[in-house]
Structures are given as C-alpha cells and as structure tokens.
Design an enzyme around this catalytic site. Sequence first.
Site, PDB file in Angstrom:
ATOM      1  N   GLU A  89       0.849  -1.196   0.000  1.00 56.13           N
ATOM      2  CA  GLU A  89       0.000   0.000   0.000  1.00 56.13           C
ATOM      3  C   GLU A  89       0.883   1.245   0.000  1.00 56.13           C
ATOM      4  OE1 GLU A  89      -2.327   2.840  -0.209  1.00 56.13           O
ATOM      5  OE2 GLU A  89      -3.353   0.900  -0.205  1.00 56.13           O
ATOM      6  N   GLN A  98     -14.277   6.506   4.079  1.00 54.68           N
ATOM      7  CA  GLN A  98     -14.652   7.221   2.863  1.00 54.68           C
ATOM      8  C   GLN A  98     -16.128   7.643   2.796  1.00 54.68           C
ATOM      9  OE1 GLN A  98     -13.023   5.940  -0.945  1.00 54.68           O
ATOM     10  NE2 GLN A  98     -11.402   4.822   0.123  1.00 54.68           N
ATOM     11  N   CYS A 238     -20.302   3.436  -4.163  1.00 52.90           N
ATOM     12  CA  CYS A 238     -21.471   4.040  -3.509  1.00 52.90           C
ATOM     13  C   CYS A 238     -22.369   4.733  -4.521  1.00 52.90           C
ATOM     14  CB  CYS A 238     -21.068   5.005  -2.413  1.00 52.90           C
ATOM     15  SG  CYS A 238     -22.489   5.559  -1.430  1.00 52.90           S
ATOM     16  N   ASP A 389     -14.149  -2.672  -4.368  1.00 58.24           N
ATOM     17  CA  ASP A 389     -14.454  -1.873  -5.556  1.00 58.24           C
ATOM     18  C   ASP A 389     -13.870  -2.439  -6.839  1.00 58.24           C
ATOM     19  OD1 ASP A 389     -15.708  -0.152  -3.817  1.00 58.24           O
ATOM     20  OD2 ASP A 389     -14.109   1.342  -3.801  1.00 58.24           O
ATOM     21  N   LYS A 397     -19.947  -2.268  -4.557  1.00 56.67           N
ATOM     22  CA  LYS A 397     -18.899  -1.274  -4.376  1.00 56.67           C
ATOM     23  C   LYS A 397     -19.242  -0.338  -3.212  1.00 56.67           C
ATOM     24  CE  LYS A 397     -17.484  -1.584  -9.215  1.00 56.67           C
ATOM     25  NZ  LYS A 397     -16.634  -2.737  -8.961  1.00 56.67           N
ATOM     26  N   THR A 398     -19.486  -0.955  -2.050  1.00 52.43           N
ATOM     27  CA  THR A 398     -19.739  -0.196  -0.829  1.00 52.43           C
ATOM     28  C   THR A 398     -19.025  -0.890   0.333  1.00 52.43           C
ATOM     29  OG1 THR A 398     -21.704  -1.384  -0.022  1.00 52.43           O
ATOM     30  CG2 THR A 398     -22.070   0.356  -1.670  1.00 52.43           C
ATOM     31  N   CYS A 432     -26.867   0.757   1.438  1.00 48.86           N
ATOM     32  CA  CYS A 432     -26.609   2.156   1.121  1.00 48.86           C
ATOM     33  C   CYS A 432     -27.440   3.020   2.060  1.00 48.86           C
ATOM     34  CB  CYS A 432     -26.975   2.459  -0.332  1.00 48.86           C
ATOM     35  SG  CYS A 432     -26.816   4.212  -0.761  1.00 48.86           S
TER      36      CYS A 432
END
Length: 488
Positions: A89, A98, A238, A389, A397-398, A432
């Site tokens: 990373e 995020q 998201c 993601d 993608k959450t 969500c």
Amino acid sequence: MSKKEFDEALEIIDEEIKKSGISRRDAFKLAGLGTASFLLNPSEVEASTTANASEVKGKILIIGGGLAGIATAARLSNTLTNPNITIVEPNPKSVSYQPGNTLIAAGIYEKSDVMYNTSDYLPDGCTLIKDKAVEFNPNDNSVILQSGKKVEYDFLIVAAGLSLDFGAIKGLEEIGEKFSLENGKSIIDKFGNSGVCSIYNTDSAVAAWVQMQKFVEEAKSGKKVKGVFTHPNTSIKCGGAPKKIMYLTNARLEEAGARNNAELTFYPNGTTMFGVKEYHEAISEQFKKRDFKWHYKHNLTAVDLEKKVATFDKRWDEKGAWDEDLEEYEMLTKHQNVEVPFDFLHITPPMKAPTEIGKSAIGSSKGWVPVNKETLQHVKYDNIFAIGDIAAVPMGKTGGSVRKQYKVLVDNLISAMEGKELKAKYAGYTVCPLITDIGKVMLAEFNWSKKPTPTFPLDPTQERYIWWLMKVYMLKPMTMYGMLSGRA
C-alpha cells in the site's frame, strides 16, 4: 469521536430502537461490533466473530491497504495459526472512512474525522510495504513494485480499490486518473472557484463544502441559481452518493431560507434512480416532494469551467428498419450533445480499475478483476482473489458489501490453501444509507435479487431519524473498530 459521544449516540439510538420493540440489552450488547444490521441479528455476530483456526501455511500477498485489504488481513490473522501476510500500500493514510466524504462536503464532518494511519490498523502477523504494485505476473506468482522490487506469493488478494477517471471528461484532461485518498490539490486547483466540485476525493470534498456555501449564499442574496449533479456511465463506488450530495445541498438551501431561488437537477446516465424498484419509486417520490428535476440517459462528457457550462451526451432510441425475420423494428440509439449552464456542479467522475491492474494479465476487457461473483476467486487463476471496488461483481462497491465479502473470501482462501472445495458464497448483499436530508436517511439494503432485504422490521423505503444517527455517529466507529479487527 470520544467515548462520551459514542455512549450518548448509543443511548439516543437505543431509545429509538426500543420504540420498535427491541430490547435495550440486545442493542447495547451488539452495538460497536458491526454495521446497523448487527443490532438485530445476534446469530450473525456470533458467526462473524468465530473463525476456526487453521494450521495451513502459505505466503499471502494483499494489494491494497484500505478497508477491504486490512479487514481481510485481520480476519486471516485471526484465523491462521502461523500467518504470513504482506500488504502492499503506497498511501500511509489508506485506511479512511470514505463514506464520510459526503458529510465533509455538507459541513457535518471535517477531514480529520475520516483520516487514519494505515499502520495503526496493521494486524498481527502482517508486513506492510509502502509501495505500489505496477506489474502482475500470475504465471510465476509474482508482482513487481514501483521500486523495482519483486514480491512472490502463493496466494494473491487484490483489494486495490478503483481510480477516479476525471481525465475522461473533456476540459478536465490534465487532472487525469486520481484516487480517493490521493492529494487532491490538482483537482482543487483545476476546479478553482468555478462552482465545480466532487466528493469522491477527500481533499476535494473539503473544497466542495466551500463551493456549496458560496452557492447557498448566492441563492440567499436573491440570485436565481442552478445546481447540477451527475452520475456517469461506469460502475461507481457508492451508487447513492451522487444523490446524497444533492439532498444535502437542498437541506442547506432550506436551512438558509433560499431554496426557492435554486433549481436542482440530477443528470444520471441510467434510466432509473436506483436499481431496486422499491427504492427507485421511493426516491422518485422524494424528488417530486423536494421539487428536484431530473433527466435520464445523460452522461457528462465535457465541462467548460470558465463559461460554467456542462455538456452531456443525451441518448434515446428510435425505430429503424423493419426486420421481416424477427418481425420487429430495429432500435437505433441516437445521441445529442446538450449544454447545461450551472452555478454549482457536482461531478461524479467515471471510475475504473487502476490502469496497471485493469490492463494487466489479471484484469479484463472491462478493466475490473474478473472473479466468480459468489466465491470471489479469479476466473482464470485459482490462487488469486479480489474484493471490494475492484472486483467485477454485479453489485458491491460499498463498505457494507465488503463487510460480507471479506468473510467469504477468507473462508474460501483458506479452503483453497487446504485443497478443499470453496463453499462460502457471497449473495450480493449491499447496503446504502441514503442521506435524504440533514436528520434523515433511507437505509437501502438489497442483494442480487434486486429486492429490498431489510435487516430491521421497518419499512426500508421510509426516511428515518434513527438511520441518520446510525450513519453519522455509529457506522464510523463500527467500521473502524469492528471490520478492521476482522470481527464484524
């Protein structure tokens, strides 16, 4: 968040939950171990915190040290008796919250509320390499780093997230490809004071709050203003966020008594507000009540920052020639450029897998890492998995999706290491928390059935204060101290 604030939030939420007949004991017992669903599902908590120890050995390499990568590493560390895990990373601040970017852009959070040091969450038995993977050689089980170092593995997990492709929009080419936690100075400098913003980079989310306040003040002064909000023609992290920032802009205008002077319009590339019918219908009604405007099948293709004009590719279908064999008309897709003036423009940029991964041997023609959507195992290489993601799954993608995925991935990876059948299955669960106002959230939970899958015995299409409390006060500590420990 201090312990006092956390306890106060728990008490407020507890009072709201008790109205639905849930016990205080259960709420407090489960609070802090995971996301909202844990407050009602003790069996899931017990299952999620219990992992059978495995003696199997192997070199595991994880590309990406964000939420997905660290949570997976933590669960592996909890499960393997002799973990040998390396995480690559480049960003020392990769572990961030995020979902808080939207709240930053509305003046509810500050940047410091979402930033964390990756090293502070590094699990036992893991080595962190501050570098970037730039070349993938799956046939000899190795990765080349930007420094030139070669790292070999027995099993590879790709959790690198996605990139923000601002450069695909004419007028923003010099921004190029960016990441959510990358220094956003180039984005902010390019946007300047044009009224253009984006919540998808943390620094630009901070700048978005400045532009939103300017927009509200203009409306408050009596000027008739136009706010434009976009949703691109690619998969995005998201999917509710482009609407959340619109709802919050509306809330700030209402708060200032200036809503009547502002026109707010949503321009999505798709044909619905949400992929689940029940949520689509609920959002459509909310838009009508708030006097929002919207135009489907519009994809942002260009921005003129000086003239403050956004250009969209508008598309529609028309009948073509008659096909005598099929006995139907051929449908032709037509396109037209539509120029839209704005005072405030929120851009949701096109998104894709980072180029070095998407175009590598482990990528695909569409860029994402191709995996079996249930097992998360690579479709070509049995010793490679992907999560979050970057994984080519229909939904997911959450952060809420990752919470389900990483347990499946760990179970299946260990099975693969032990030479066993991969039995764990990801069912496509996605959540969500759709912010619809300051103080209101609609908790949209669903899976691949494209049907609401509510955890709570409450109408999931209704906006509720309790979900606001959960979103603003609870989900961050639940994520940071639950998922990142590998136990939530």
